[in-house]
Design a protein around this motif. Structure first.
Motif, PDB file in Angstrom:
ATOM      1  N   MET A   1      10.917   0.144  -1.853  1.00  0.00           N
ATOM      2  CA  MET A   1      11.443  -0.795  -0.868  1.00  0.00           C
ATOM      3  C   MET A   1      12.807  -1.294  -1.333  1.00  0.00           C
ATOM      4  N   TYR A   2      13.793  -1.262  -0.436  1.00  0.00           N
ATOM      5  CA  TYR A   2      15.125  -1.783  -0.740  1.00  0.00           C
ATOM      6  C   TYR A   2      15.070  -3.304  -0.673  1.00  0.00           C
ATOM      7  N   LEU A   3      15.333  -3.945  -1.823  1.00  0.00           N
ATOM      8  CA  LEU A   3      15.245  -5.395  -1.895  1.00  0.00           C
ATOM      9  C   LEU A   3      16.634  -5.989  -2.137  1.00  0.00           C
ATOM     10  N   ARG A   4      17.354  -6.207  -1.060  1.00  0.00           N
ATOM     11  CA  ARG A   4      18.618  -6.919  -1.159  1.00  0.00           C
ATOM     12  C   ARG A   4      18.312  -8.347  -1.594  1.00  0.00           C
ATOM     13  N   ALA A   5      19.079  -8.877  -2.538  1.00  0.00           N
ATOM     14  CA  ALA A   5      18.753 -10.162  -3.160  1.00  0.00           C
ATOM     15  C   ALA A   5      18.519 -11.266  -2.144  1.00  0.00           C
ATOM     16  N   VAL A   6      19.318 -11.313  -1.089  1.00  0.00           N
ATOM     17  CA  VAL A   6      19.206 -12.395  -0.119  1.00  0.00           C
ATOM     18  C   VAL A   6      17.904 -12.329   0.674  1.00  0.00           C
ATOM     19  N   HIS A   7      17.294 -11.154   0.719  1.00  0.00           N
ATOM     20  CA  HIS A   7      16.049 -10.972   1.476  1.00  0.00           C
ATOM     21  C   HIS A   7      14.804 -10.944   0.588  1.00  0.00           C
ATOM     22  N   ALA A   8      14.971 -10.754  -0.716  1.00  0.00           N
ATOM     23  CA  ALA A   8      13.838 -10.521  -1.611  1.00  0.00           C
ATOM     24  C   ALA A   8      12.972 -11.768  -1.783  1.00  0.00           C
ATOM     25  N   GLU A   9      11.657 -11.549  -1.832  1.00  0.00           N
ATOM     26  CA  GLU A   9      10.696 -12.607  -2.139  1.00  0.00           C
ATOM     27  C   GLU A   9      10.249 -12.400  -3.583  1.00  0.00           C
ATOM     28  N   SER A  10      10.625 -13.311  -4.465  1.00  0.00           N
ATOM     29  CA  SER A  10      10.350 -13.135  -5.890  1.00  0.00           C
ATOM     30  C   SER A  10       9.036 -13.765  -6.333  1.00  0.00           C
ATOM     31  N   SER A  11       8.453 -14.614  -5.505  1.00  0.00           N
ATOM     32  CA  SER A  11       7.226 -15.310  -5.888  1.00  0.00           C
ATOM     33  C   SER A  11       6.002 -14.432  -5.633  1.00  0.00           C
ATOM     34  N   ILE A  12       5.288 -14.088  -6.690  1.00  0.00           N
ATOM     35  CA  ILE A  12       4.070 -13.298  -6.536  1.00  0.00           C
ATOM     36  C   ILE A  12       3.023 -14.097  -5.774  1.00  0.00           C
ATOM     37  N   LYS A  13       2.976 -15.395  -6.021  1.00  0.00           N
ATOM     38  CA  LYS A  13       2.033 -16.248  -5.294  1.00  0.00           C
ATOM     39  C   LYS A  13       2.296 -16.170  -3.787  1.00  0.00           C
ATOM     40  N   ALA A  14       3.567 -16.214  -3.393  1.00  0.00           N
ATOM     41  CA  ALA A  14       3.921 -16.111  -1.974  1.00  0.00           C
ATOM     42  C   ALA A  14       3.565 -14.733  -1.422  1.00  0.00           C
ATOM     43  N   LEU A  15       3.745 -13.698  -2.225  1.00  0.00           N
ATOM     44  CA  LEU A  15       3.402 -12.345  -1.782  1.00  0.00           C
ATOM     45  C   LEU A  15       1.888 -12.196  -1.615  1.00  0.00           C
ATOM     46  N   PHE A  16       1.123 -12.820  -2.512  1.00  0.00           N
ATOM     47  CA  PHE A  16      -0.334 -12.799  -2.363  1.00  0.00           C
ATOM     48  C   PHE A  16      -0.740 -13.477  -1.050  1.00  0.00           C
ATOM     49  N   GLU A  17      -0.112 -14.615  -0.742  1.00  0.00           N
ATOM     50  CA  GLU A  17      -0.420 -15.313   0.506  1.00  0.00           C
ATOM     51  C   GLU A  17      -0.067 -14.441   1.700  1.00  0.00           C
TER      52      GLU A  17
END
Length: 259
Positions: A1-17
């Motif tokens: 997945m292309y993760l441009r910094a402005v769009h990237a979600e760095s929180s694993i907790k948020a990704l789990f949600e």
């Protein structure tokens, strides 16, 4: 997945949600086989077991799912794991938010009238998981039976209560349970599926919600989506506002002098 910094979600907790809110993931495998396609994908609802939201943790969680034994992807996995229960190859699971939409350049009310240097795009959110898969395919094994019993019970309970809202409280109906079906029928159904357990070794995600644009254009996007008068439009507008505020707050914090 292309993760441009402005769009990237760095929180694993948020990704789990995000995964728990969007549990239908696309399982993709790349398995060399004389009988089946090399790359295969299937839509599967998953149960997430969280282990750690530490980015350095080798295993961050696991995803539990199942698929039809007759599925060609299942056959390829069984073939590959014929002498063990584990696949040697990594697998990938992609989760996508149900709310996504085309963004017309007409929404960019700040830039378009001045320079016209705008192009269409698409707003969406997604999470991507990589890991190793254990395949429970031996219908005669007690381990397979136990895994599938827990998996379908947990998945049914999750979907009935969290998605359908059937909690049995506040006047709402109670959830359907696996025990509502005849035990013999469930046993037959279990023989027609295989279990898949994926350890989450790597996880990433993004929310592409116009936050790369300036405040004026973002406001135009918000107003444009709200004007659509649809649930999707309203949700996208809310996310554009939320992600824009997160971006602006981050920019402000970077400008503050160190104390």
């Amino acid at each position: 997945m292309y993760l441009r910094a402005v769009h990237a979600e760095s929180s694993i907790k948020a990704l789990f949600e995000f995964i728990k809110e969007n549990p239908l993931g696309v399982l993709t495998t790349a398995i060399s086989s004389p009988s089946h396609p090399f790359i295969q994908s299937s839509h599967i609802p998953w149960v997430l077991d969280e282990i750690s939201d530490d980015p350095e943790a080798p295993i961050k969680g696991q995803l539990r799912g199942h698929m039809a034994r007759a599925n060609p992807q299942a056959k390829a996995m069984i073939e590959s794991a014929s002498n063990t229960t584990k696949l040697q190859q990594d697998v990938m699971i992609l989760f996508t938010n149900q709310y996504h939409h085309y963004v017309t350049p007409k929404f960019y009310t700040e830039t378009k009238p001045v320079t016209a240097k705008v192009v269409p795009t698409w707003n969406y959110a997604a999470a991507q998981v990589y890991g190793k898969a254990t395949i429970y395919y031996d219908a005669a094994a007690e381990e397979t039976s136990q895994y599938l019993s827990k998996q379908i019970d947990d998945l049914s309970r999750m979907c009935e209560t969290e998605i359908m809202g059937y909690t049995g409280q506040d006047g709402k109906p109670g959830p359907w349970g696996v025990t509502d079906a005849p035990e013999r029928y469930i046993d037959i159904m279990k023989k027609n599926i295989i279990g898949i357990e994926v350890t989450i070794e790597s996880i990433g995600g993004k929310a592409k919600m116009s936050q790369e644009m300036g405040q004026g254009d973002r406001q135009g996007v918000i107003e444009g989506f709200n004007a659509l008068g649809s649930d999707v439009g309203s949700h996208i507008a809310q996310q554009v506002k939320k992600r824009g505020e997160i971006k602006d707050a981050g920019a402000q914090s970077q400008k503050k002098p160190a104390s």
